[in-house]
Design an enzyme around this catalytic site. Structure first.
Site, PDB file in Angstrom:
ATOM      1  N   GLU A   8       0.830  -1.209   0.000  1.00 54.70           N
ATOM      2  CA  GLU A   8       0.000   0.000   0.000  1.00 54.70           C
ATOM      3  C   GLU A   8       0.864   1.258   0.000  1.00 54.70           C
ATOM      4  O   GLU A   8       0.510   2.264  -0.633  1.00 54.70           O
ATOM      5  CB  GLU A   8      -0.922   0.002   1.217  1.00 54.70           C
ATOM      6  CG  GLU A   8      -1.987  -1.085   1.191  1.00 54.70           C
ATOM      7  CD  GLU A   8      -2.867  -0.989  -0.044  1.00 54.70           C
ATOM      8  OE1 GLU A   8      -3.430   0.095  -0.283  1.00 54.70           O
ATOM      9  OE2 GLU A   8      -2.992  -1.990  -0.768  1.00 54.70           O
ATOM     10  N   TRP A  24       1.905   1.763  -3.543  1.00 60.37           N
ATOM     11  CA  TRP A  24       0.814   2.361  -4.328  1.00 60.37           C
ATOM     12  C   TRP A  24       0.829   3.884  -4.141  1.00 60.37           C
ATOM     13  O   TRP A  24       0.634   4.645  -5.087  1.00 60.37           O
ATOM     14  CB  TRP A  24      -0.542   1.819  -3.873  1.00 60.37           C
ATOM     15  CG  TRP A  24      -1.029   0.626  -4.646  1.00 60.37           C
ATOM     16  CD1 TRP A  24      -1.082  -0.662  -4.217  1.00 60.37           C
ATOM     17  CD2 TRP A  24      -1.559   0.617  -5.993  1.00 60.37           C
ATOM     18  NE1 TRP A  24      -1.604  -1.463  -5.208  1.00 60.37           N
ATOM     19  CE2 TRP A  24      -1.909  -0.717  -6.301  1.00 60.37           C
ATOM     20  CE3 TRP A  24      -1.758   1.604  -6.957  1.00 60.37           C
ATOM     21  CZ2 TRP A  24      -2.451  -1.075  -7.532  1.00 60.37           C
ATOM     22  CZ3 TRP A  24      -2.309   1.247  -8.181  1.00 60.37           C
ATOM     23  CH2 TRP A  24      -2.639  -0.081  -8.469  1.00 60.37           C
ATOM     24  N   TRP A  70     -16.692  11.001 -12.385  1.00 59.03           N
ATOM     25  CA  TRP A  70     -15.819  10.688 -11.256  1.00 59.03           C
ATOM     26  C   TRP A  70     -15.244  11.945 -10.601  1.00 59.03           C
ATOM     27  O   TRP A  70     -14.926  11.956  -9.410  1.00 59.03           O
ATOM     28  CB  TRP A  70     -14.669   9.774 -11.697  1.00 59.03           C
ATOM     29  CG  TRP A  70     -13.811  10.326 -12.803  1.00 59.03           C
ATOM     30  CD1 TRP A  70     -13.994  10.153 -14.144  1.00 59.03           C
ATOM     31  CD2 TRP A  70     -12.630  11.132 -12.669  1.00 59.03           C
ATOM     32  NE1 TRP A  70     -13.014  10.802 -14.859  1.00 59.03           N
ATOM     33  CE2 TRP A  70     -12.159  11.412 -13.979  1.00 59.03           C
ATOM     34  CE3 TRP A  70     -11.926  11.640 -11.587  1.00 59.03           C
ATOM     35  CZ2 TRP A  70     -11.015  12.179 -14.215  1.00 59.03           C
ATOM     36  CZ3 TRP A  70     -10.791  12.412 -11.811  1.00 59.03           C
ATOM     37  CH2 TRP A  70     -10.347  12.671 -13.128  1.00 59.03           C
ATOM     38  N   TRP A 111      -9.871   7.363  -7.539  1.00 59.36           N
ATOM     39  CA  TRP A 111     -11.090   7.631  -8.301  1.00 59.36           C
ATOM     40  C   TRP A 111     -10.947   7.214  -9.763  1.00 59.36           C
ATOM     41  O   TRP A 111     -11.866   6.637 -10.344  1.00 59.36           O
ATOM     42  CB  TRP A 111     -11.480   9.112  -8.189  1.00 59.36           C
ATOM     43  CG  TRP A 111     -12.336   9.332  -6.982  1.00 59.36           C
ATOM     44  CD1 TRP A 111     -11.938   9.746  -5.749  1.00 59.36           C
ATOM     45  CD2 TRP A 111     -13.740   9.084  -6.892  1.00 59.36           C
ATOM     46  NE1 TRP A 111     -13.009   9.773  -4.887  1.00 59.36           N
ATOM     47  CE2 TRP A 111     -14.127   9.382  -5.560  1.00 59.36           C
ATOM     48  CE3 TRP A 111     -14.710   8.647  -7.785  1.00 59.36           C
ATOM     49  CZ2 TRP A 111     -15.453   9.245  -5.120  1.00 59.36           C
ATOM     50  CZ3 TRP A 111     -16.025   8.519  -7.355  1.00 59.36           C
ATOM     51  CH2 TRP A 111     -16.384   8.814  -6.043  1.00 59.36           C
TER      52      TRP A 111
END
Length: 465
Positions: A274, A277, A359, A382
């Site tokens: 994570e 990312w 979005w 998003w």
């Protein structure tokens, strides 16, 4: 005399620009602009955390006789002039600051450097937001990776042997000037955020250690279950710079094998993934500035006929869609100014793939409400959910909110916590109440039909070719 310009690095430990600046007598400044916060949709929760983190930072600096000045400025357009004026007032030789990669922030920093250099004041820029500086991870063609797994593979190669040791805080210096943070007193804050999100580096490190000692080993199993305290919930402290990614990686490494080793324990490896990312999204906005201009990465998706139905959007914002997991997640956001990561994907995909609403409306709404609002990660998430971004979710794979609910909130504990009107329904019915059950609970009927809505969305994407 040296000057450190605080931006999104509100800490004294592991702050490369601050430490470098402290090699000579040092003064610090933070430029406060509510107008700029408005322009970037900074939430009330995050504003509160920033202000209180600045107060804590001032205390920590004061213990080292390093004065912090809070200076009000109109916006980024006036910041360079105000910083130059401040530098001339205190006869600054050199200004130090840490880089930010969003387009407006990068342009502001460039204008600052130009203005200062023109007056003979040097600048020194450091990098604190990533383990590896954006621009230094490239494919064989010298381009930024567009697939996360390839980026991650190269990240591991280049990070082998990387020094993770966090930098110390600046040493105590001889008294120079008095502190001036009175401008913070003029900011009106909502008191509830103070209890929900305490500020301070000590608080951030306490939460980091608690996570690593109690939850990281089961992170890979628990992180998708919203009723559990299975995540680190460190994102607010990373977002304001009370904590650095290097501090996270270093402390993780201290719990076991080197985190750069892909054979790290499953929970640790998943959490470290994570963090990578987060790096990936920062490298992306640095390589592709158009992402900061409300543009889709996959340019052909710019032609999608997104809806702007205000009634449907308002129902989504309020948590009144008739889909319990979606609504419970939106209620969590209202209460905490934070939302579980699995649920962020669920509600984002619901808005874009069920309601087919642009979005960008959801992206802005999140920024307006999240305590951990972070442009790079928010935009990346998003666009992933909307299938418009780099390495995004394929457009034909659409989350079924009912199945997500049954899988990740099996007993409906999370739903019942935020939608108490559904508390008495069975574990099966709580995920998808019948019309009669919903009516008896005063709960709304679904605003769209899952099957029909997803069929229409797939047809829209398919028409792009």
């Amino acid at each position: 005399m040296h000057l450190h310009w605080f931006r999104s690095d509100l800490r004294i430990y592991d702050n490369p620009a601050l430490l470098a600046a402290s090699q000579k007598p040092l003064i610090c400044v933070y430029f406060l602009s509510e107008k700029q916060w408005d322009a970037h949709a900074i939430s009330p929760a995050k504003r509160s955390l920033i202000v209180r983190q600045l107060q804590s930072l001032a205390s920590n600096l004061g213990e080292r006789n390093i004065p912090l000045h809070i200076v009000k400025t109109r916006d980024f357009g006036s910041l360079a002039i105000d910083l130059l004026s401040f530098s001339e007032k205190y006869k600054i030789e050199k200004v130090f600051f840490n880089a930010e990669y969003e387009l407006n922030e990068a342009r502001c920093a460039a204008e600052v450097e130009k203005s200062l250099n023109h007056k003979g004041i040097a600048c020194e820029v450091h990098h604190d937001q990533c383990l590896i500086k954006p621009g230094e991870i490239r494919n064989q063609q010298g381009e930024m990776f567009k697939v996360y797994t390839a980026f991650k593979r190269q990240f591991f190669k280049q990070s082998n042997g990387l020094n993770l040791s966090p930098l110390p805080a600046p040493n105590k210096q001889a008294p120079l000037h008095t502190m001036d943070i009175q401008a913070l007193d003029q900011i009106k804050l909502q008191k509830r955020w103070q209890t929900l999100w305490p500020a301070g580096e000590d608080e951030a490190h306490k939460r980091l250690q608690h996570f690593l000692e109690n939850r990281v080993d089961t992170y890979h199993q628990d992180r998708d279950i919203p009723s559990l305290d299975g995540t680190s919930v460190l994102s607010p402290y990373l977002a304001v710079g009370a904590l650095s990614v290097r501090q996270c990686a270093y402390n993780l490494a201290m719990t076991g094998p080197n985190p750069f080793d892909e054979n790290h324990s499953p929970g640790s490896a998943t959490w470290y993934n994570e963090l990578i990312w987060r790096e990936f999204y920062r490298h992306l906005i640095d390589a592709f500035p158009r992402l900061c201009k409300h543009r889709a990465f996959i340019q052909k998706t710019e032609t999608l006929p997104w809806s702007y139905d205000q009634d449907l959007f308002s129902r989504w914002c309020a948590g009144e869609t008739g889909y319990p997991l979606v609504d419970a997640a939106m209620k969590q956001l209202q209460v905490w100014g934070w939302m579980h990561n699995r649920l962020r994907m669920v509600v984002a995909m619901f808005l874009t793939k069920h309601l087919f609403i642009d979005w960008r409306l959801g992206e802005k709404f999140f920024m307006e409400n999240l305590v951990d609002g972070d442009f790079a990660s928010n935009n990346g998430g998003w666009q992933w959910s909307a299938s418009t971004g780099v390495d995004a979710q394929p457009w034909f794979r659409i989350f079924n909110p009912y199945r997500q609910s049954e899988r990740f909130d099996t007993e409906g504990k999370f739903i019942r916590a935020y939608l108490p009107q559904l508390s008495n329904l069975s574990d099966k019915a709580v995920h998808s109440p019948s019309p009669l059950e919903a009516a008896s609970c005063g709960y709304p009927s679904p605003i769209v039909d899952h099957k029909l809505a997803t069929q229409q969305t797939k047809a829209m994407f398919k028409s792009l070719g």
